[in-house]
Design a protein around this motif. Structure first.
Motif, PDB file in Angstrom:
ATOM      1  N   LYS A 103       0.841  -1.193   0.000  1.00 13.46           N
ATOM      2  CA  LYS A 103       0.000   0.000   0.000  1.00 13.46           C
ATOM      3  C   LYS A 103       0.877   1.243   0.000  1.00 13.46           C
ATOM      4  CE  LYS A 103      -3.870  -2.350   2.062  1.00 13.46           C
ATOM      5  NZ  LYS A 103      -4.781  -2.499   3.166  1.00 13.46           N
ATOM      6  N   VAL A 104       1.358   1.564  -1.192  1.00 13.54           N
ATOM      7  CA  VAL A 104       2.175   2.757  -1.403  1.00 13.54           C
ATOM      8  C   VAL A 104       1.651   3.466  -2.648  1.00 13.54           C
ATOM      9  CG1 VAL A 104       4.221   1.784  -0.286  1.00 13.54           C
ATOM     10  CG2 VAL A 104       3.942   1.533  -2.757  1.00 13.54           C
ATOM     11  N   GLU A 105       2.010   4.705  -2.783  1.00 12.19           N
ATOM     12  CA  GLU A 105       1.568   5.520  -3.922  1.00 12.19           C
ATOM     13  C   GLU A 105       2.756   5.873  -4.804  1.00 12.19           C
ATOM     14  OE1 GLU A 105      -1.627   6.337  -4.467  1.00 12.19           O
ATOM     15  OE2 GLU A 105      -2.207   5.233  -2.653  1.00 12.19           O
ATOM     16  N   PRO A 106       2.508   6.183  -6.077  1.00 16.57           N
ATOM     17  CA  PRO A 106       3.593   6.734  -6.901  1.00 16.57           C
ATOM     18  C   PRO A 106       4.180   7.961  -6.196  1.00 16.57           C
ATOM     19  CG  PRO A 106       1.738   6.146  -8.277  1.00 16.57           C
ATOM     20  CD  PRO A 106       1.269   6.010  -6.844  1.00 16.57           C
ATOM     21  N   GLY A 107       5.487   8.081  -6.291  1.00 15.34           N
ATOM     22  CA  GLY A 107       6.188   9.163  -5.600  1.00 15.34           C
ATOM     23  C   GLY A 107       6.793   8.731  -4.274  1.00 15.34           C
ATOM     24  N   THR A 108       6.387   7.559  -3.773  1.00 10.62           N
ATOM     25  CA  THR A 108       6.956   7.046  -2.529  1.00 10.62           C
ATOM     26  C   THR A 108       8.451   6.786  -2.718  1.00 10.62           C
ATOM     27  OG1 THR A 108       4.879   6.021  -1.850  1.00 10.62           O
ATOM     28  CG2 THR A 108       6.880   5.118  -0.875  1.00 10.62           C
ATOM     29  N   ILE A 109       9.224   7.140  -1.719  1.00 11.70           N
ATOM     30  CA  ILE A 109      10.660   6.884  -1.720  1.00 11.70           C
ATOM     31  C   ILE A 109      10.898   5.532  -1.060  1.00 11.70           C
ATOM     32  CG2 ILE A 109      12.929   7.669  -0.919  1.00 11.70           C
ATOM     33  CD1 ILE A 109      11.545   9.572  -2.957  1.00 11.70           C
ATOM     34  N   ILE A 110      11.582   4.644  -1.788  1.00 13.85           N
ATOM     35  CA  ILE A 110      11.911   3.312  -1.271  1.00 13.85           C
ATOM     36  C   ILE A 110      13.392   3.291  -0.923  1.00 13.85           C
ATOM     37  CG2 ILE A 110      12.094   0.861  -1.796  1.00 13.85           C
ATOM     38  CD1 ILE A 110       9.847   1.142  -3.740  1.00 13.85           C
ATOM     39  N   TRP A 111      13.690   3.131   0.356  1.00 13.39           N
ATOM     40  CA  TRP A 111      15.067   2.981   0.815  1.00 13.39           C
ATOM     41  C   TRP A 111      15.419   1.503   0.736  1.00 13.39           C
ATOM     42  CZ3 TRP A 111      18.083   7.073   1.335  1.00 13.39           C
ATOM     43  CH2 TRP A 111      17.454   8.313   1.387  1.00 13.39           C
TER      44      TRP A 111
END
Length: 162
Positions: free
Chosen positions: A34-42
């Motif tokens: 449950k994430v949206e476009p633009g989310t930063i993935i570390w």
């Protein structure tokens, strides 16, 4: 970057290397995130490397049958067909995060350094959210000129990959 949602995932060394080398442009998952476009993935690289290597941004999300995902994303998955489809075996649908704007940290953060920032930290099995109250948040939202390299890292010795 501080206004975007931030999450942390764990990846095996070869998958992380493929992302930072520009070979892998997606992250394949067996269940939706449950994430949206633009989310930063570390991206935390699992042992034996054991470091937070850098980040990518979610460009898009896709849910589809394994075959449809392979046809659309196989060439940018860093996987061979049997490995891709084998990972999704038994599922009616798989999940893809399309990645963009991949950046390596100037100085990767070791597991020990991460535990010094957040006592009791263990790398996630699926993912964790890093909100403004999380101990990692200030370190990960510093100015880009401080955090990131201009070139992709030579992250791993090929002989050490599982």
């Amino acid at each position: 970057m501080a206004d975007s949602e931030h999450i942390l995932i764990s990846l095996a060394p070869r998958h992380a290397k493929n992302i930072f080398d520009g070979v892998k442009h997606i992250e394949l998952r067996r269940r939706p995130m449950k994430v949206e476009p633009g989310t930063i993935i570390w991206i935390y690289v699992t042992l034996p490397v054991g470091v937070l290597m850098g980040r990518a941004k979610v460009a898009a999300l896709h849910t589809a049958s394994p075959g449809a995902l392979w046809r659309k994303f196989g060439s940018v998955s860093g996987l061979v067909r049997s490995e891709f489809l084998g990972y999704l075996d038994g599922l009616a649908e798989g999940f893809v995060l399309v990645l963009e704007d991949v950046k390596a940290l100037c100085e990767p953060l070791s597991l020990e350094a991460l535990r010094a920032i957040a006592k009791g930290f263990n790398p996630p099995q699926f993912f964790i959210r890093i909100d403004k109250e999380h101990p990692f948040f200030p370190s990960l939202t510093a100015p880009a000129s401080v955090l990131f390299r201009r070139k992709r890292p030579k992250m791993l010795d090929a002989s050490k990959q599982p």
